[in-house]
Design a protein around this motif. Structure first.
Motif, PDB file in Angstrom:
ATOM      1  N   GLY A 122       0.825  -1.197   0.000  1.00 12.13           N
ATOM      2  CA  GLY A 122       0.000   0.000   0.000  1.00 12.13           C
ATOM      3  C   GLY A 122       0.860   1.249   0.000  1.00 12.13           C
ATOM      4  N   ILE A 123       0.264   2.351  -0.388  1.00  9.47           N
ATOM      5  CA  ILE A 123       0.958   3.639  -0.374  1.00  9.47           C
ATOM      6  C   ILE A 123      -0.059   4.706   0.019  1.00  9.47           C
ATOM      7  N   SER A 124       0.378   5.684   0.785  1.00  7.54           N
ATOM      8  CA  SER A 124      -0.579   6.645   1.345  1.00  7.54           C
ATOM      9  C   SER A 124      -0.252   8.080   0.967  1.00  7.54           C
ATOM     10  N   THR A 125      -1.277   8.904   1.074  1.00  7.19           N
ATOM     11  CA  THR A 125      -1.130  10.347   0.989  1.00  7.19           C
ATOM     12  C   THR A 125      -1.870  10.949   2.174  1.00  7.19           C
ATOM     13  N   TYR A 126      -1.794  12.265   2.311  1.00 12.68           N
ATOM     14  CA  TYR A 126      -2.430  12.900   3.460  1.00 12.68           C
ATOM     15  C   TYR A 126      -3.075  14.212   3.046  1.00 12.68           C
ATOM     16  N   ASN A 127      -3.950  14.700   3.911  1.00  9.82           N
ATOM     17  CA  ASN A 127      -4.581  16.000   3.719  1.00  9.82           C
ATOM     18  C   ASN A 127      -4.575  16.768   5.033  1.00  9.82           C
ATOM     19  N   ILE A 128      -4.601  18.074   4.915  1.00  8.79           N
ATOM     20  CA  ILE A 128      -4.657  18.968   6.067  1.00  8.79           C
ATOM     21  C   ILE A 128      -5.904  19.835   5.941  1.00  8.79           C
ATOM     22  N   ILE A 129      -6.677  19.919   7.007  1.00  9.51           N
ATOM     23  CA  ILE A 129      -7.839  20.806   7.061  1.00  9.51           C
ATOM     24  C   ILE A 129      -7.730  21.662   8.324  1.00  9.51           C
ATOM     25  N   PRO A 130      -7.843  22.998   8.173  1.00 14.97           N
ATOM     26  CA  PRO A 130      -8.051  23.741   6.932  1.00 14.97           C
ATOM     27  C   PRO A 130      -6.798  23.722   6.060  1.00 14.97           C
ATOM     28  N   PRO A 135       0.780  24.637   4.727  1.00 17.04           N
ATOM     29  CA  PRO A 135       2.190  25.042   4.622  1.00 17.04           C
ATOM     30  C   PRO A 135       2.897  25.158   5.969  1.00 17.04           C
ATOM     31  N   TYR A 136       2.136  25.267   7.055  1.00 19.65           N
ATOM     32  CA  TYR A 136       2.742  25.399   8.381  1.00 19.65           C
ATOM     33  C   TYR A 136       2.873  24.057   9.100  1.00 19.65           C
ATOM     34  N   PHE A 137       2.267  23.019   8.531  1.00 21.86           N
ATOM     35  CA  PHE A 137       2.302  21.698   9.154  1.00 21.86           C
ATOM     36  C   PHE A 137       3.470  20.921   8.557  1.00 21.86           C
ATOM     37  N   ASN A 138       4.495  20.699   9.357  1.00 22.84           N
ATOM     38  CA  ASN A 138       5.739  20.099   8.866  1.00 22.84           C
ATOM     39  C   ASN A 138       5.954  18.726   9.485  1.00 22.84           C
ATOM     40  N   LYS A 139       6.186  17.741   8.636  1.00 22.33           N
ATOM     41  CA  LYS A 139       6.457  16.384   9.099  1.00 22.33           C
ATOM     42  C   LYS A 139       7.960  16.114   9.010  1.00 22.33           C
ATOM     43  N   ILE A 140       8.553  15.760  10.133  1.00 18.56           N
ATOM     44  CA  ILE A 140       9.968  15.412  10.172  1.00 18.56           C
ATOM     45  C   ILE A 140      10.161  13.997   9.647  1.00 18.56           C
ATOM     46  N   GLN A 141       9.233  13.115   9.988  1.00 17.62           N
ATOM     47  CA  GLN A 141       9.232  11.766   9.432  1.00 17.62           C
ATOM     48  C   GLN A 141       7.802  11.271   9.372  1.00 17.62           C
ATOM     49  N   MET A 168       2.966  30.281  11.991  1.00 17.70           N
ATOM     50  CA  MET A 168       1.513  30.226  11.835  1.00 17.70           C
ATOM     51  C   MET A 168       0.832  31.223  12.763  1.00 17.70           C
ATOM     52  N   ALA A 169       1.432  31.456  13.931  1.00 15.41           N
ATOM     53  CA  ALA A 169       0.836  32.380  14.898  1.00 15.41           C
ATOM     54  C   ALA A 169       0.819  33.815  14.383  1.00 15.41           C
ATOM     55  N   ASP A 170       1.628  34.111  13.359  1.00 14.86           N
ATOM     56  CA  ASP A 170       1.692  35.466  12.805  1.00 14.86           C
ATOM     57  C   ASP A 170       0.846  35.626  11.546  1.00 14.86           C
ATOM     58  N   ASP A 171       0.156  34.559  11.142  1.00 12.73           N
ATOM     59  CA  ASP A 171      -0.664  34.616   9.935  1.00 12.73           C
ATOM     60  C   ASP A 171      -2.072  35.077  10.317  1.00 12.73           C
ATOM     61  N   PRO A 172      -2.467  36.283   9.924  1.00 15.77           N
ATOM     62  CA  PRO A 172      -3.784  36.796  10.334  1.00 15.77           C
ATOM     63  C   PRO A 172      -4.945  35.962   9.813  1.00 15.77           C
ATOM     64  N   SER A 173      -4.747  35.254   8.704  1.00 15.71           N
ATOM     65  CA  SER A 173      -5.838  34.444   8.158  1.00 15.71           C
ATOM     66  C   SER A 173      -6.101  33.199   8.992  1.00 15.71           C
ATOM     67  N   LEU A 174      -5.173  32.874   9.907  1.00 16.98           N
ATOM     68  CA  LEU A 174      -5.323  31.680  10.737  1.00 16.98           C
ATOM     69  C   LEU A 174      -5.407  32.013  12.225  1.00 16.98           C
TER      70      LEU A 174
END
Length: 209
Positions: A122-130, A135-141, A168-174
């Motif tokens: 199998g092989i996977s992908t992922y999604n982030i909501i919102p 762009p602020y969600f970083n995976k090290i592994q 992310m804390a400085d992004d007014p849209s979030l």
């Protein structure tokens, strides 16, 4: 490709003991909340425990080592997991959610079981909501975009080591976002199959087939 051999009953008991030690170790890493300690410790214990996954080569280790947690901001990260109808796997997160401050490292686990009587890749992908938080969600592994071979009836634990960029804390849209959903889906890995990109990297009018 990661190849895992079947275990006999004695090996199974040993694996159960290792799993207990693994989760105790991972809890220690999560509670550290110090990025510079988390990365090397995580690599050591993953190597010792034989965990799979892919290190994200683009990760800025200097930034991880020096970033400071945003003390007045806590993000609840929820986890979901699914498998394509074409893949007879039982795939689920081992925790419903974790609370993490931007600038902290955190560790989560998923588990996958091959329900068939034959080896399956199998092989996977992922999604982030919102998706604006992507762009602020970083995976090290993580285990996404990498073939995972499970033997008949085999079950494995799959770790995700991540952090939320303190910027992310400085992004007014979030500024009103206090919850992020990280969801994974596994597909059968076959020649010519293109794994869908994460939602925040796709054009807004793109569709997944």
């Amino acid at each position: 490709m990661r190849n895992i051999q079947n275990s006999n009953s004695g090996q199974s008991n040993k694996k159960d003991t290792q799993s207990v030690l693994l989760y105790m170790s991972s809890l220690g890493i999560v509670m550290l909340g110090v990025a510079y300690a988390g990365v090397p410790l995580y690599r050591i214990f993953c190597q010792q425990m034989g965990l799979g996954g892919v290190y994200v080569q683009e990760i800025n280790e200097k930034k991880v080592a020096t970033m400071k947690p945003v003390e007045d901001r806590v993000i609840k990260v929820r986890f979901e997991a699914d498998a394509s109808s074409r893949l007879q796997w039982n795939f689920r997160p081992l925790q419903a959610e974790v609370n993490v401050k931007p600038g902290e490292t955190a560790l989560a686990f998923f588990t996958a079981r091959n329900s068939t009587d034959k080896p399956v890749v199998g092989i996977s992908t992922y999604n982030i909501i919102p998706y604006e938080a992507g762009p602020y969600f970083n995976k090290i592994q993580c285990f996404c975009f990498e073939d995972q071979l499970l033997n008949p009836k085999e079950q494995v634990d799959l770790p995700v080591f991540f952090y939320i960029d303190p910027e992310m804390a400085d992004d007014p849209s979030l500024e009103n976002v206090d919850e992020i959903l990280l969801s994974y889906i596994f597909y059968p890995s076959k020649q010519g199959f293109q794994v869908p990109a994460p939602n925040f990297l796709q054009p807004k009018n793109a569709t997944v087939t």
